[in-house]
Design an enzyme around this catalytic site. Structure first.
Site: not given
Ligand code: GLN
Length: 470
Positions: A65, A140, A164
């Protein structure tokens, strides 16, 4: 070859039937052919570089990532702010992978600074779900899960602050594992919310997740929050016999789920019964507050972490400004996208003087209450099962209200708030051919129980064999 699991490729290399270079080239070919459509990569490395071909992975390529550093390569965090930033050191996970004989195929697209649940906030464009190109892949780490689901990566590393890794894994029909907080070093992972962030594997099956966890886990002096707890060989827990395992089913939440998610959960409950496990409904009364809690804590920590992007130390600087303050303002206005700005504003507000006790401190207290819920369940049960997400993948552009978007992490966030490990594994396919995920959670540093519970389930099903590898 791009359709195989990491462990089967290791076996083929050991049997001298293929080389890592063959796999690398096959993946590159597939990426060139497919990725214009999927957009799973921000950068692709055309040459295989491997420091230790004799290592366990024999040069097999892993995707990363784009918020973790590989020395000499760009780390963009899918943001204009870091569009041209080149990493000057390796993340600890990258150092460990290199030692184990990995090469790297490229850096995956993601939500900007890992803030999002759909990979629509990337500066480099939306990622598409390989199961249905009109749908989001989740986020994400949506670039990493789409790459693994689409045969553009064998395995990847993602990061999970509120879901994410697990949420996009569920929506792309792959395996995603979030370790216990502190199990894996965060050194070289660009910080989002430091008390919640964890790195973990995204793979095609549970065994590959265990293999990568063996490689990336362990104490790192460079991360003061990494834990000095023995790391077992996780592959030893992969057994079909889990008779007598005690599983708490968090089924209260099913009333808020789509029919496909409910159906697959009901089938998975039956699978565990057939495997001889003892199942009972459990309650986690305070988890209903987890979204509100997370959206105080995560933005507060993010607003502090992101203050370093000021146009001076690294990254983008606005080209036109009038003095220092104006430079800060223009740089941050032009360099960050809307969602990142929203988080910075929320977090700055929650931490501002007079509000700290009312918001941040209160959120920390609530975090303790949520942890106590889990502690009491784990006194009696080995694992908890629940869906990873309330629905299958939704359409690109469908969720325009940020609050609706935040709700898609409703089942994943509590594992981050409480530091416990959790996995998402494929749990079925809906009538419109979209995958659903089963989430398995256990107590801190009990990754072993999760692997046991996940592997036995996977062996009973074959959803992962149906992933739409192009
Ligand atoms: N979707 C969650 C957020 O927007 C988690 C994001 C993540 O785990 N990096 O914060």
């Amino acid at each position: 070859m791009h359709k195989k699991t990491l462990h089967s490729l290791i076996d083929l290399i050991n049997a001298k039937k293929i080389t890592a270079k063959d796999v690398y080239e096959d993946l590159l070919k597939n990426i060139k052919h497919q990725d214009k459509q999927i957009n799973a990569y921000i950068s692709v490395f055309d040459d295989m570089e491997c420091e230790n071909l004799d290592g366990f992975l024999h040069g097999l390529p892993i995707a990363i990532k784009d918020n973790m550093h590989i020395k000499g390569k760009k780390t963009t965090c899918a943001s204009k702010m870091l569009e041209n930033f080149t990493a000057i050191f390796d993340a600890d996970v990258v150092t460990r992978l290199k030692k184990a004989g990995a090469s790297f195929i490229g850096k995956n697209n993601m939500d900007e600074f890992a803030m999002g649940s759909s990979t629509e906030t990337s500066y480099f464009g939306v990622v598409k779900n390989p199961w249905d190109l009109s749908c989001i892949p989740g986020g994400s780490s949506g670039g990493s899960t789409a790459a693994v689901a689409n045969g553009e990566a064998i395995a990847a590393l993602g990061s999970d602050t509120g879901g994410s890794i697990r949420q996009p894994a569920a929506l792309c029909g792959v395996v995603g594992f979030k370790p216990t907080y502190g199990r894996v070093s965060r050194y070289g992972l660009v910080a989002f919310a430091s008390s919640l962030d964890q790195i973990g594997p995204i793979t095609r099956d549970v065994k590959d997740a265990a293999i990568l966890m063996n490689i990336i886990s362990g104490k790192d002096e460079k991360d003061s929050t990494s834990a000095n707890v023995d790391v077992p060989d996780y592959t030893q827990f992969l057994s079909r016999n889990i008779k007598g395992m005690k599983i708490g089913v968090y089924d209260k939440v099913l009333k808020d789920c789509s029919q496909a998610v409910v159906n697959s959960m009901e089938e998975s409950i039956q699978t565990y019964k057939d495997l001889g496990c003892e199942l009972e409904s459990i309650d986690l009364p305070n988890t209903k507050y987890c979204i509100s809690d997370y959206y105080i804590i995560a933005p507060a920590e993010a607003s502090s972490n992101l203050s370093r992007y000021d146009g001076i130390k690294y990254g983008f600087r606005s080209s036109e400004y009038d003095g220092l303050l104006d430079m800060y303002k223009k740089t941050r206005s032009e360099g960050f996208g809307d969602e990142v700005k929203r988080r910075i504003m929320l977090g700055t507000y929650a931490l501002s003087s007079g509000y700290y006790d009312a918001y941040y401190l209160k959120a920390q207290k609530l975090r303790n209450l949520i942890k106590q819920d889990f502690d009491s369940v784990f006194e009696k049960y080995d694992c908890i099962i629940m869906p990873t997400t309330p629905t299958e993948a939704f359409k690109i552009g469908e969720k325009t209200d940020p609050l609706q978007m935040y709700l898609s992490d409703i089942f994943t966030i509590s594992a981050n708030l409480t530091a416990i490990p959790a996995i998402s594994i494929p749990n079925g396919i809906s009538h419109n051919n979209l995958p659903t995920g089963l989430q398995i959670l256990s107590d801190t540093f009990r990754e072993d129980l999760i692997f046991k519970c996940a592997y036995a389930f996977e062996q009973e099903h074959s959803f992962y064999k149906k992933i739409p590898l192009s």
